[in-house]
Write an enzyme that holds these catalytic residues in place. Structure first.
Site, PDB file in Angstrom:
ATOM      1  N   HIS A 113      -7.918  -6.924  -5.736  1.00 25.50           N
ATOM      2  CA  HIS A 113      -6.466  -7.076  -5.704  1.00 25.50           C
ATOM      3  C   HIS A 113      -5.811  -5.839  -5.084  1.00 25.50           C
ATOM      4  CE1 HIS A 113      -2.489  -8.321  -7.420  1.00 25.50           C
ATOM      5  NE2 HIS A 113      -2.315  -7.010  -7.476  1.00 25.50           N
ATOM      6  N   GLU A 114      -6.234  -4.657  -5.513  1.00 27.41           N
ATOM      7  CA  GLU A 114      -5.647  -3.424  -4.981  1.00 27.41           C
ATOM      8  C   GLU A 114      -6.028  -3.214  -3.515  1.00 27.41           C
ATOM      9  OE1 GLU A 114      -3.386  -2.014  -6.586  1.00 27.41           O
ATOM     10  OE2 GLU A 114      -3.755  -3.137  -8.430  1.00 27.41           O
ATOM     11  N   HIS A 143      -3.753  -5.206  -1.416  1.00 26.62           N
ATOM     12  CA  HIS A 143      -2.482  -4.513  -1.202  1.00 26.62           C
ATOM     13  C   HIS A 143      -2.602  -3.533  -0.031  1.00 26.62           C
ATOM     14  CE1 HIS A 143       0.155  -5.929  -4.295  1.00 26.62           C
ATOM     15  NE2 HIS A 143      -0.602  -5.548  -5.300  1.00 26.62           N
ATOM     16  N   GLU A 195       2.681  -9.444  -4.992  1.00 26.02           N
ATOM     17  CA  GLU A 195       1.655  -9.578  -6.030  1.00 26.02           C
ATOM     18  C   GLU A 195       0.928 -10.907  -5.905  1.00 26.02           C
ATOM     19  OE1 GLU A 195       0.487  -7.372  -8.190  1.00 26.02           O
ATOM     20  OE2 GLU A 195       1.821  -5.909  -7.251  1.00 26.02           O
TER      21      GLU A 195
END
Length: 309
Positions: free
Chosen positions: A137-138, A141, A212
């Site tokens: 997930h990071e 980003h 997100e």
């Protein structure tokens, strides 16, 4: 990631960012007129460039973070390297350990100098499968430069709120003339001055929620494991240590005022993908946790930095 999800999230982000730019331009035109507009635009560009060049290490110092090395947690770095390769990142982000029991992970910086902060609580309470999804997930980003986009949005919001405050001060100074009917009352302009700070905040929060959702879908692309990310979100929601009353306040916040989407919404979207995405995430061969002492202090707000950890 399904094309419909990409289009929906991309369109939402474009509308939110465009709304911030439009609100700032409208407010600047209202307060300055055509004569001062170039100066305001130039000043805004300087602020945007300056904000994008703030070192991630400076922000991480405010959390008391320390840079980790592969020897500290070989399995964690194996996860990072494999996922970064899948994401096609030229520069593999550094990992920083944050000594707090709060379950937290965040990315900071642009693709060329990015870093990921992982808390002690996160490293000790998530399974390797869940941690792989959080890392993905990071990295998503970072892959899409979300931190840079949100930094620009924050600067635009700050400029908007500053201009609004300046306009409200001018309004107060001219209030006697307005009360004596010696000046025309531009009610639409006054309403814009009052509403602009709140509108900019809502647009920023909307943009953050959109990014997100996109990062969740990006994590599924990297791990093919929507169920693992859903499990990680549930653990982050249910096992988060909180100061008295903090969790209750977070749960009672309206969805419009959240920087992250409601967890149930994120899980529902992930479950839509679960049937078509068999688990194919990395399987680390070594320990994920650093060998440092556990961080057992009670979480609290740091007044100097404004962070809670």
């Amino acid at each position: 990631m399904p094309l419909s999800h990409r289009l929906r999230n991309g369109l939402h982000s474009a509308l939110m960012f465009g709304g911030l730019l439009g609100l700032l331009a409208l407010l600047a035109a209202l307060l300055s007129g055509p004569q001062l507009m170039p100066g305001i635009v130039f000043g805004g560009l300087i602020l945007l460039i300056g904000a994008s060049r703030v070192s991630p290490r400076w922000i991480l110092r405010l959390y008391g973070a320390r840079r980790m090395q592969p020897i500290d947690a070989p399995g964690l770095f194996h996860l990072r390297d494999e996922l970064a390769e899948r994401a096609g990142l030229e520069h593999v982000p550094e990992i920083y350990y944050i000594p707090t029991p709060v379950l937290n992970a965040f990315s900071i910086g642009r693709r060329r100098d990015a870093a990921i902060g992982l808390s002690d609580g996160l490293l000790h309470k998530l399974s390797s499968r869940e941690l792989a999804c959080v890392l993905a997930h990071e990295l998503s980003h970072i892959r899409h430069n979300d931190v840079w986009v949100m930094t620009l949005a924050d600067v635009l919001g700050q400029i908007t709120r500053t201009l609004s405050l300046f306009g409200q001060i001018l309004l107060l100074l001219n209030l006697p003339l307005l009360l004596l009917d010696e000046a025309h009352v531009p009610w639409p302009a006054i309403l814009l001055l009052l509403a602009a700070p709140w509108l900019s905040i809502l647009l920023q929060l909307g943009l953050s929620r959109s990014r997100e959702f996109s990062a969740d879908l990006g994590a599924v692309e990297l791990t093919a494991d929507p169920e693992g990310l859903a499990q990680a979100l549930i653990r982050l929601e249910t096992q988060q240590p909180a100061a008295p009353g903090r969790r209750a306040r977070m749960r009672s916040e309206p969805s419009l005022l959240r920087s992250h989407p409601v967890t149930e919404q994120r899980i529902a979207r992930l479950q839509e993908l679960a049937h078509s995405a068999p688990y194919g995430g990395p399987n680390p061969r070594h320990s994920l946790h650093p060998g440092w002492p556990r961080a057992e202090h009670r979480p609290r707000r740091r007044w100097l930095s404004g962070f809670w950890h």
